[in-house]
Structures are given as C-alpha cells and as structure tokens.
Scaffold this motif. Structure first.
Motif, PDB file in Angstrom:
ATOM      1  N   GLU A 186     -52.956 -27.612 -31.025  1.00 50.82           N
ATOM      2  CA  GLU A 186     -51.666 -27.561 -31.712  1.00 50.82           C
ATOM      3  C   GLU A 186     -50.581 -27.280 -30.684  1.00 50.82           C
ATOM      4  OE1 GLU A 186     -52.175 -24.237 -34.283  1.00 50.82           O
ATOM      5  OE2 GLU A 186     -53.356 -25.340 -35.784  1.00 50.82           O
ATOM      6  N   VAL A 187     -49.340 -27.657 -31.012  1.00 55.35           N
ATOM      7  CA  VAL A 187     -48.224 -27.298 -30.149  1.00 55.35           C
ATOM      8  C   VAL A 187     -47.908 -25.824 -30.352  1.00 55.35           C
ATOM      9  CG1 VAL A 187     -45.829 -27.766 -29.506  1.00 55.35           C
ATOM     10  CG2 VAL A 187     -47.293 -29.632 -30.315  1.00 55.35           C
ATOM     11  N   ASP A 188     -47.757 -25.107 -29.269  1.00 52.25           N
ATOM     12  CA  ASP A 188     -47.383 -23.699 -29.315  1.00 52.25           C
ATOM     13  C   ASP A 188     -45.872 -23.614 -29.128  1.00 52.25           C
ATOM     14  OD1 ASP A 188     -47.330 -20.977 -29.352  1.00 52.25           O
ATOM     15  OD2 ASP A 188     -48.326 -20.689 -27.422  1.00 52.25           O
ATOM     16  N   TRP A 189     -45.154 -23.782 -30.239  1.00 52.46           N
ATOM     17  CA  TRP A 189     -43.696 -23.809 -30.159  1.00 52.46           C
ATOM     18  C   TRP A 189     -43.143 -22.425 -29.826  1.00 52.46           C
ATOM     19  CZ3 TRP A 189     -41.895 -28.541 -30.018  1.00 52.46           C
ATOM     20  CH2 TRP A 189     -42.533 -29.562 -30.730  1.00 52.46           C
ATOM     21  N   PRO A 190     -42.025 -22.357 -29.109  1.00 55.21           N
ATOM     22  CA  PRO A 190     -41.416 -21.057 -28.799  1.00 55.21           C
ATOM     23  C   PRO A 190     -41.005 -20.324 -30.073  1.00 55.21           C
ATOM     24  CG  PRO A 190     -40.459 -22.810 -27.449  1.00 55.21           C
ATOM     25  CD  PRO A 190     -41.290 -23.485 -28.494  1.00 55.21           C
ATOM     26  N   ASN A 191     -41.185 -19.027 -30.081  1.00 57.67           N
ATOM     27  CA  ASN A 191     -40.791 -18.195 -31.212  1.00 57.67           C
ATOM     28  C   ASN A 191     -39.408 -17.615 -30.925  1.00 57.67           C
ATOM     29  OD1 ASN A 191     -40.705 -16.636 -33.505  1.00 57.67           O
ATOM     30  ND2 ASN A 191     -42.171 -15.109 -32.763  1.00 57.67           N
ATOM     31  N   GLU A 192     -38.394 -18.318 -31.385  1.00 65.52           N
ATOM     32  CA  GLU A 192     -37.020 -17.907 -31.096  1.00 65.52           C
ATOM     33  C   GLU A 192     -36.214 -17.832 -32.372  1.00 65.52           C
ATOM     34  OE1 GLU A 192     -35.368 -20.571 -28.265  1.00 65.52           O
ATOM     35  OE2 GLU A 192     -36.718 -19.985 -26.645  1.00 65.52           O
TER      36      GLU A 192
ATOM     37  N   ARG B  14     -51.872 -24.616 -27.896  1.00 64.45           N
ATOM     38  CA  ARG B  14     -52.881 -23.620 -28.239  1.00 64.45           C
ATOM     39  C   ARG B  14     -53.935 -24.319 -29.104  1.00 64.45           C
ATOM     40  NH1 ARG B  14     -48.845 -20.586 -32.479  1.00 64.45           N
ATOM     41  NH2 ARG B  14     -48.982 -22.158 -34.151  1.00 64.45           N
ATOM     42  N   ARG B  15     -55.015 -23.634 -29.378  1.00 66.91           N
ATOM     43  CA  ARG B  15     -56.046 -24.153 -30.269  1.00 66.91           C
ATOM     44  C   ARG B  15     -56.176 -23.236 -31.471  1.00 66.91           C
ATOM     45  NH1 ARG B  15     -59.230 -28.203 -28.173  1.00 66.91           N
ATOM     46  NH2 ARG B  15     -58.950 -28.627 -25.953  1.00 66.91           N
ATOM     47  N   ASN B  16     -56.402 -23.839 -32.631  1.00 64.37           N
ATOM     48  CA  ASN B  16     -56.637 -22.996 -33.800  1.00 64.37           C
ATOM     49  C   ASN B  16     -58.008 -22.342 -33.680  1.00 64.37           C
ATOM     50  OD1 ASN B  16     -58.601 -24.837 -34.630  1.00 64.37           O
ATOM     51  ND2 ASN B  16     -57.425 -25.646 -36.350  1.00 64.37           N
ATOM     52  N   ARG B  17     -58.384 -21.566 -34.645  1.00 67.38           N
ATOM     53  CA  ARG B  17     -59.618 -20.776 -34.552  1.00 67.38           C
ATOM     54  C   ARG B  17     -60.861 -21.651 -34.432  1.00 67.38           C
ATOM     55  NH1 ARG B  17     -60.619 -18.072 -40.412  1.00 67.38           N
ATOM     56  NH2 ARG B  17     -62.606 -17.606 -39.389  1.00 67.38           N
ATOM     57  N   TYR B  18     -60.715 -22.947 -34.790  1.00 64.11           N
ATOM     58  CA  TYR B  18     -61.860 -23.857 -34.702  1.00 64.11           C
ATOM     59  C   TYR B  18     -61.773 -24.793 -33.498  1.00 64.11           C
ATOM     60  CZ  TYR B  18     -62.373 -22.292 -39.535  1.00 64.11           C
ATOM     61  OH  TYR B  18     -62.511 -21.524 -40.655  1.00 64.11           O
TER      62      TYR B  18
ATOM     63  N   SER C  56     -53.932 -25.258 -16.082  1.00 60.18           N
ATOM     64  CA  SER C  56     -55.267 -25.318 -16.693  1.00 60.18           C
ATOM     65  C   SER C  56     -55.653 -26.754 -17.025  1.00 60.18           C
ATOM     66  CB  SER C  56     -55.326 -24.453 -17.948  1.00 60.18           C
ATOM     67  OG  SER C  56     -54.410 -24.906 -18.929  1.00 60.18           O
ATOM     68  N   GLU C  57     -54.688 -27.567 -17.453  1.00 58.85           N
ATOM     69  CA  GLU C  57     -54.983 -28.970 -17.745  1.00 58.85           C
ATOM     70  C   GLU C  57     -55.349 -29.718 -16.460  1.00 58.85           C
ATOM     71  OE1 GLU C  57     -52.210 -30.024 -21.633  1.00 58.85           O
ATOM     72  OE2 GLU C  57     -51.263 -29.892 -19.665  1.00 58.85           O
TER      73      GLU C  57
END
Length: 316
Positions: free
Chosen positions: A109-115, A101-105, A56-57
């Motif tokens: 932000e970095v979308d860090w892995p959820n581990e 990712r982007r915040n609601r506005y 996408s970038e």
C-alpha cells in the motif's frame, strides 16, 4: 475527478522528461498499465529507473538472481512509482518521494504522509509481472488485485494432477471435460490467473484464501449487451466467485479477463462499489496503456493489444 493535492518535492534528473499527469480513475473505472521488458533496452534508462527506488528496493532488486529477474523486479517497482506519481492535480509528484508499507498480510500500500489539512487520495493499486510483461492496476475507493501469466507458461506436472492439488472440485470437473490438451492448458492458465487476482484483491494472503476453497465460474448476463469479443448479441459472460465460506471469502467482486499483447492473459479483480448500482451487474470501465515510463505512453484500449475475453467490460 477533483481531489485534494499534496505537493511533493520536485527534483527529477534533467535527463528525464516529466510524467504526464492524470486524474484518478472515476467510479467503476480501472486503469491498467503494462511494460514489455524486451522493449526497454537502454542501460541509461534502467539506471535512471534504479535511482527512483528506495534503498531497500534497490537491495531487493540487486539480490535477485539472473539479469532478467533483476530487470523485471526493477521495472515493477519503477512502474508502480511512476504510475502512482501521475495521479495528481495541478502538480507533479516525484516518484522517489513515495513511500510504501504492507498490510498485516503483506499486500503493498502507499504510505501517505500524515499531515494536517491533507486527505490522502483513496487510491488502490496492485502489481504483477512475469519475465516478459510487467503490469499495474489502479482503482479508487475499492480494492484491486491483478495477475498476468504467459499463455505458454510451462506446468511441470500434468494439468489435471496439478489442478486436483489446487483447484476446487467444480473447476477440476470443468477442466477434465476438455479433451484437447492445448485448450485444456489455456483454460487452466486463465483460471489460475483469475484465482490469483481474486486472492490478491482480498489482500489477506494465500494462506487465508487457499485456491481450493473457492470456485471461479462464468454465468450469462442477458441485460446490457456488453460482449467481450466486441461482437454483437444479447448475452454477455460475467465471471463470479463462489465459496462455502462467504464470511471470509466474499462474492461481491467483479472480474475482467484479458488477452494481453497476444502473449499473456491478464486478470483483474475489483470489489463491487455498492454505492453505484447496488447489487446489479455493471460493466467494469477499463482504460489501458502500454508504457515505457518517461519515454512513451501508448493508449491501447480497444486495440488488439488488449482484448477482453471474459467478464463484463466496457473499454474507454
């Protein structure tokens, strides 16, 4: 600063040397990185930067009109990825593995892995670029907003007419009192840069913080003796924000205004860390580099390339 580390896959092209790893900024410290696009002349290097980007970038870069705009967009994304990838301990992150990712506005932000058993680093970043300079600011635990503008940026309308549309009455009054057109233009650019950095630091979008709803001003601080021009004396100038809507447009922010590379103004806005010093005015600790990622990182703190001209700053 010691931090938990996640090991990313390492699959750099053999043509690229490794990035120099860094510890995250300490409390009250801001790291500032910038690229001068005119110094990046290698087509091969630009192609390698493109390979760091997500699909996408790449699409967004290629959709930009004009070679300079495409180059600036590419360097902005490459700078963000290579800068964030530096902040690891005992290992090196692949810039290509980072997700955003982007915040609601809309603030990135970095979308860090959820581990399990891994806590993402409390890193905040912000980017800004013109056709002739690309910059990225990094902090820990506190939000940051930055803006860069060319000193000679052209304003289509007359300065005061334009200011009355976007600036607060107090700011317009200050600009109206400046009779020299060149000086008035420079003060306008500085003020615009500071206001944009503040809105970006808030992270709620320009519609949530219209420029006319808050005022940026300087006030003298007589303790500490931190002088932005590196001259000696007993007074220093702190940049503050004031608003009639304190619940939404908070004032607990600190600013730095820089003369950058002799050709740009750069503004940095960082939320005050109340865990350090309470409400006291404590200088921002600034460390800066001029970079061509993978090729050269030049420390420019306390050089003519980065000259502090506003705010409480202590350069390291």
């Amino acid at each position: 600063m010691v931090m938990n580390v996640r090991y990313f896959q390492r699959n750099f092209s053999s043509a690229l040397p490794p990035l120099v790893p860094l510890h995250l900024p300490s409390k009250l410290e801001t790291h500032f990185w910038y690229i001068l696009p005119d110094e990046v002349t290698s087509t091969s290097l630009l192609n390698q930067y493109m390979e760091l980007l997500s699909p996408s970038e790449k699409l967004n870069v290629n959709q930009m009109r004009g070679d300079n705009n495409r180059k600036g967009a590419l360097l902005a994304r490459a700078l963000v990825r290579t800068t964030i990838a530096r902040y690891q301990t005992n290992c090196q992150a692949d810039p290509r593995s980072l997700k955003f990712r982007r915040n609601r506005y809309g603030k990135p932000e970095v979308d860090w892995p959820n581990e399990d058993n891994w806590c993402p680093p409390p890193l905040h970043f912000n980017i800004s670029h013109t056709s002739s300079l690309v910059a990225c600011g990094v902090t820990v635990d506190v939000p940051i907003g930055i803006d860069v503008e060319e000193k000679q940026r052209r304003i289509k309308s007359k300065i005061l007419a334009f200011s009355k549309r976007y600036f607060s009455p107090e700011e317009v009054k200050i600009l109206s009192a400046i009779s020299d057109p060149d000086l008035q233009h420079q003060e306008f650019i500085k003020l615009w840069t500071l206001k944009e950095a503040y809105v970006k630091a808030l992270g709620r979008g320009f519609s949530a913080a219209p420029f006319k709803t808050f005022t940026i001003r300087s006030r003298v601080v007589t303790e500490g003796g931190f002088h932005l021009s590196e001259t000696q004396g007993s007074e220093a100038s702190e940049i503050v924000v004031e608003s009639d809507d304190p619940e939404n447009l908070t004032s607990n922010w600190e600013f730095a205004l820089l003369d950058l590379a002799g050709s740009h103004y750069a503004a940095i806005c960082v939320e005050k860390d109340k865990s350090v010093g309470g409400e006291a005015s404590i200088p921002m600790r600034l460390t800066a580099w001029k970079t061509i990622p993978f090729i050269n990182d030049e420390p420019v703190t306390r050089t003519d390339a980065v000259r502090a001209i506003g705010g409480l700053i202590k350069q390291f």
